[in-house]
Design an enzyme around this catalytic site. Structure first.
Site, PDB file in Angstrom:
ATOM      1  N   CYS A  89       0.825  -1.205   0.000  1.00 41.51           N
ATOM      2  CA  CYS A  89       0.000   0.000   0.000  1.00 41.51           C
ATOM      3  C   CYS A  89       0.868   1.269   0.000  1.00 41.51           C
ATOM      4  O   CYS A  89       1.595   1.506  -0.956  1.00 41.51           O
ATOM      5  CB  CYS A  89      -0.962  -0.070   1.186  1.00 41.51           C
ATOM      6  N   HIS A 188      -3.703  -4.743   0.845  1.00 38.71           N
ATOM      7  CA  HIS A 188      -3.163  -4.052   2.009  1.00 38.71           C
ATOM      8  C   HIS A 188      -3.306  -4.857   3.299  1.00 38.71           C
ATOM      9  O   HIS A 188      -3.885  -5.936   3.324  1.00 38.71           O
ATOM     10  CB  HIS A 188      -3.760  -2.638   2.124  1.00 38.71           C
TER      11      HIS A 188
END
Ligand SMILES: [Zn+2]
Lengths: 268, 430
Positions: A89, A188
Site C-alpha cells: 500500500c 493491504h
C-alpha cells in the site's frame, strides 16, 4: 531469520504488523528460529535483517516515513546486500521513485524499484481484490484501499493480473510490482495472512525450499473469500459479456474460483 | 410542551408519530427514522429542540455510550434527564431524543466523533467530554488526525463552553487545548499507535510513564485536575472520593471519572454524581450476564468492542485461563467492511484460554488466532458457540455452583454483538 516491521507507528494503519508475524510464525512452525523486530520511526532502521516489511499509512506519516528512510539509508543498503522487502500500500509507493504527498504534489520515494505513483483521478479503490499470480502460488486474495495509481518502469514486472478489483490502476489490469528481491502490492494490511503461498515465497527467497505446512484455517478462509468474491465477480463478468456464464469461457478469464491445487497446502 | 416556532412545533410531533408507527411495524425503536422525518421537514429542528435544555455532550472513539449512560444517572440526581440511550448518536438520533424530552430536562447526549462540530454549533452545549481518538472502521478513510483537527475547530472560539478532556491522549489534548475552558482528566489511553506523531507538528511524541511530550513544538501532557488512584477519584485540589461501580474494568472507572467531572460542570456535586453511577449494571446489554436455562445453566457475560483499542481493553478484563472465551466478528457496513484490524488486536494475550470463533468473519478470526497460538474452534451458530465454550469451561475447571458451568466471557464487535444478544434472548436467556 530476522524480520523487521519498518515504522509500525507510521506505516501500520491497516493491521500491517500482521505480515511480520505471519513470516516469523511460518518459520517457527517448521522448527526454525525467527525474530520480529519492530522498528519505530525516530530510531535507526536495523541494518542487518533478512526481510523488511513496510505497510500502509496516511498521507502525512507516509511522507515522513519516506523522508526518514531516505535519510537513514539502512533499507537501501540492506536491499543492495540481498535483503528481501515486502512493501504494501503506502509502502509500495514509498519504495518507488515518486508518490503524491498530502498536497497532491510529487514527493521523492526511496527509489528501491522503478515505479512511480500519483494520485488517481477516479474514485478511491476500496474493496476486495483478486489477483492471478502464477509465480506467487496462484490466486492472491486481499482488500485494497488506496487513491493512488502506480506506473511500472521497464525493468519491473507486475506481481500479478487483476481478476477483480483495481490494483495499480493504470490500465492493463496489473497489480503490484516485483523487481529483484522487492515485492510490492496494493493488497493491504495482513496480505500474507490470506496468502500463505506468498509468505512462503518470500521466506524461500531467504532460506531456500521449505516443507509444506498444513493450514486448515487459512484454507477455509481462502475458500470463503474466493466464493464471496466469485459471486459478485461472475455477476459482473456476465453483465460485461452479455450472456449468462459467458465470461467464464473467455480465454484467460476462466480462472477457477474454487481453491485448486496450489491454493491448498499439502498436509505434512 | 414548550413553545416552539411554528415549523418545529409541527415537525417534531409528526416525527414522533412516524416513530410510533415504525415501532408498531416492528422495525426497532423507530427513534432514528422519526428524527430523520423531523429533520427533513425542518432542518433547524435540532437547534430549536435543544433550546431550554442544559446539555452535556460525550464524544470519542471508545466509551461514549457508557460514559453517556453514567452521566445520565448522575444528572438524574438533580432532575429530569433526556438522553439518546440507544446509541443513535447522529443528528437524527439527537432530534428523536430531544423531541421527547420533558421541559427543562438536562441532557446527556452521545455524539458521533465526526458530527461533534455540527452538533456543538446547533445545540450550544454547556459542556463537552472528549474521551479519546483511535483508529476505527478502516474502510471509511476517516483519519484519526483529521478528526482531531475537526474537534479542535469545534471547541475553539466558544468562551462559555466547558470542555472536559482526557489529557492522556495527545490528539485529544491538542484538540481541547483550543478551548477557552478545559478541565483535564487523566482517563488513560493505552492505545498509542495512532498518537505516535505529534498532532501539532508531526514530530515523534515521547512517552515516559504516564507523561508524554513533543520534543519539537512543546505540546505536552497537561496536568490533570482529576485522576484515578486506587478505588478513588483524586483531585488536584487535594480531595479524594472513593467510589464503586456496577461496571467492570479500569476503563469504565475512567469513563466514570470523565462523566463525573462533566456532571460537575453541569452543577451536580462530584460525590453525588459518582454515587449515582454505582447503580448502572449494564449499558444497552453491554456487561450484562445472561443465563440460558437447561440441565446445565449457562451464563454468558456480553462484552462489546469495536476497534483495536476497545478490544485491547477487554482482553485485559476477561477471566483468567483456563476460562473459555467466545469471540464474534462481523464485517458489515456498521462494523467496517475490512477486518484487517484483527491484526492490531493483541490476541496473543488469550493464550491458555480455549477460544471459540464465531460471527460472519469467524474464519478471518480463526487465522488470526492460529498465528497468535490461541487454541480455538470455529462455530457458525452464535448460541452454539457459547454452549461449546461453556462445555470447555466445565471440562477445564469444576463448575462453580450447583452444576452450572462457569460464566463465559463473550466479546463481539458491533453487529455481531447485536446478533448474539438477540439470539441468546430468542432462545430464552434471561
Ligand atoms: Zn509537536
Amino acid at each position: 531469520m530476522r524480520v523487521v516491521d519498518v515504522f509500525p507507528d507510521l506505516l501500520g494503519t491497516y493491521g500491517d504488523g500482521g505480515n511480520a508475524v505471519v513470516l516469523a510464525q511460518r518459520l517457527r512452525w517448521r522448527g526454525m528460529g525467527a525474530e520480529v523486530v519492530r522498528a519505530p520511526s525516530g530510531s535507526p532502521v536495523p541494518a542487518s535483517a533478512d526481510i523488511y516489511c513496510l505497510g500502509g499509512g496516511e498521507d502525512g506519516p507516509q511522507a515522513q516515513a519516506a523522508a526518514a528512510l531516505a535519510e537513514d539509508g539502512s533499507l537501501a543498503r540492506a536491499v543492495a546486500g540481498g535483503a528481501v522487502v515486502l512493501a504494501v500500500c503506502a509502502g509500495f509507493q514509498i519504495v518507488g521513485a515518486t508518490f503524491a504527498g498530502a498536497d497532491g504534489r510529487p514527493r521523492a520515494g526511496v527509489g528501491l524499484i522503478d515505479v512511480a505513483s500519483r494520485r488517481g483521478t477516479g474514485r478511491r479503490a476500496v474493496g476486495e481484490i483478486l489477483v492471478e499470480a502464477p509465480e506467487m502460488g496462484g490466486l492472491l486474495t486481499g482488500y485494497e484501499n488506496h487513491g493512488g495509481v502506480t506506473e511500472l518502469g521497464p525493468g519491473v514486472a507486475p506481481l500479478g493480473r487483476v481478476l477483480a478489483g483495481v490494483g495499480n490502476g493504470t490500465g492493463g489490469a496489473t497489480e503490484g510490482a516485483v523487481a529483484g528481491r522487492v515485492v510490492a502490492t496494493y493488497l493491504h494490511g495482513p496480505v500474507l495472512a490470506r496468502n500463505p503461498a506468498l509468505a512462503d515465497h518470500l521466506l524461500e527467497m531467504v532460506v531456500g525450499p521449505l516443507p509444506a505446512l498444513a493450514d486448515p484455517d487459512v484454507e477455509e478462509l481462502r475458500s470463503e473469500r474466493l466464493a464471496a468474491l466469485g459471486r459478485g465477480w461472475r455477476r459482473r463478468q456476465r453483465t460485461a459479456s452479455g450472456g449468462a456464464g459467458e465470461g467464464r469461457r473467455h480465454g484467460g478469464r476462466g480462472v477457477p474460483l474454487a481453491p485448486r491445487r496450489g491454493d491448498h497446502l499439502e498436509a505434512r | 410542551m414548550r413553545h416552539l416556532p411554528a415549523r418545529s412545533a409541527v415537525a417534531a410531533p409528526l416525527g414522533l408519530a412516524v416513530a410510533a408507527a415504525s415501532r408498531r411495524l416492528g422495525r426497532g425503536s423507530g427513534s432514528v427514522i422519526g428524527g430523520r422525518v423531523t429533520l427533513a421537514l425542518d432542518p433547524g429542528a435540532l437547534r430549536q429542540l435543544a433550546g431550554g435544555h442544559a446539555l452535556g455532550l460525550v464524544s470519542g472513539t471508545n466509551g461514549k455510550t457508557t460514559t453517556t449512560r453514567l452521566l445520565a444517572s448522575a444528572l438524574a440526581t438533580a432532575g429530569p434527564v433526556v438522553s439518546n440511550q440507544t446509541g443513535s448518536n447522529l443528528p437524527a438520533g439527537l432530534v428523536a431524543a430531544l423531541a421527547q424530552a420533558p421541559a427543562g430536562a438536562a441532557g446527556a447526549l452521545e455524539v458521533d466523533e465526526a458530527w461533534l462540530g455540527h452538533v456543538v454549533e446547533e445545540v450550544s452545549p454547556v459542556a463537552v467530554a472528549l474521551l479519546n481518538l483511535s483508529r476505527d472502521q478502516l474502510d471509511r478513510v476517516s483519519e484519526v488526525r483529521s478528526l482531531g483537527a475537526r474537534w479542535r475547530a469545534a471547541v475553539a472560539g466558544r468562551p462559555r463552553l466547558r470542555v472536559v478532556a482526557n489529557c492522556d491522549d495527545p490528539i485529544v489534548a491538542w484538540a481541547a487545548s483550543a478551548a477557552s475552558q478545559v478541565t483535564w482528566v487523566a482517563a488513560g489511553q493505552a492505545w498509542r499507535l495512532d498518537a505516535g506523531g505529534c498532532p501539532a507538528c508531526e514530530a515523534r511524541i515521547r512517552f515516559e510513564g504516564e507523561d508524554w511530550s513533543c520534543p519539537s513544538c512543546g505540546l505536552a501532557r497537561p496536568r490533570p485536575e482529576a485522576w484515578l488512584e486506587g478505588e478513588s477519584l483524586a483531585l488536584a485540589g487535594g480531595g479524594r472520593i472513593g467510589f464503586r461501580l456496577g461496571l467492570p474494568g479500569r476503563f469504565n472507572r475512567a469513563n466514570a471519572a470523565m462523566a463525573a467531572v462533566l456532571a460537575a460542570a453541569m452543577g451536580v456535586e462530584l460525590d453525588k454524581a459518582l454515587e449515582a453511577m454505582a447503580t448502572v449494571g449494564d449499558v444497552e446489554g453491554r456487561y450484562q450476564v445472561l443465563t440460558l436455562a437447561g440441565p446445565r445453566p449457562l451464563r454468558a457475560r456480553l462484552l462489546l468492542a469495536k476497534n483495536p483499542a476497545g478490544w485491547s481493553e477487554l482482553l485485559d478484563l476477561v477471566s483468567p485461563p483456563p476460562a473459555p472465551v467466545v469471540l464474534a466478528i462481523n464485517a458489515r457496513v456498521a462494523d467496517g467492511r475490512d477486518p484487517s484490524w484483527l491484526w492490531d488486536v493483541p490476541f496473543e494475550r488469550l493464550a491458555g484460554r480455549p477460544a471459540v470463533a464465531t460471527g460472519e468473519r469467524r474464519r478471518d478470526l480463526a487465522v488470526r488466532l492460529r498465528y497468535a497460538d490461541v487454541c480455538h474452534q470455529v462455530v457458525e451458530d452464535l448460541v452454539e458457540a457459547v454452549r461449546r465454550a461453556g462445555a470447555e469451561g466445565t471440562s477445564a475447571g469444576s463448575p462453580d455452583d450447583g452444576g452450572a458451568s462457569a460464566t463465559v466471557d463473550v466479546i463481539a464487535n458491533y453487529t455481531a454483538f447485536q446478533d448474539l444478544r438477540a439470539a441468546l434472548l430468542a432462545r430464552g436467556a434471561r
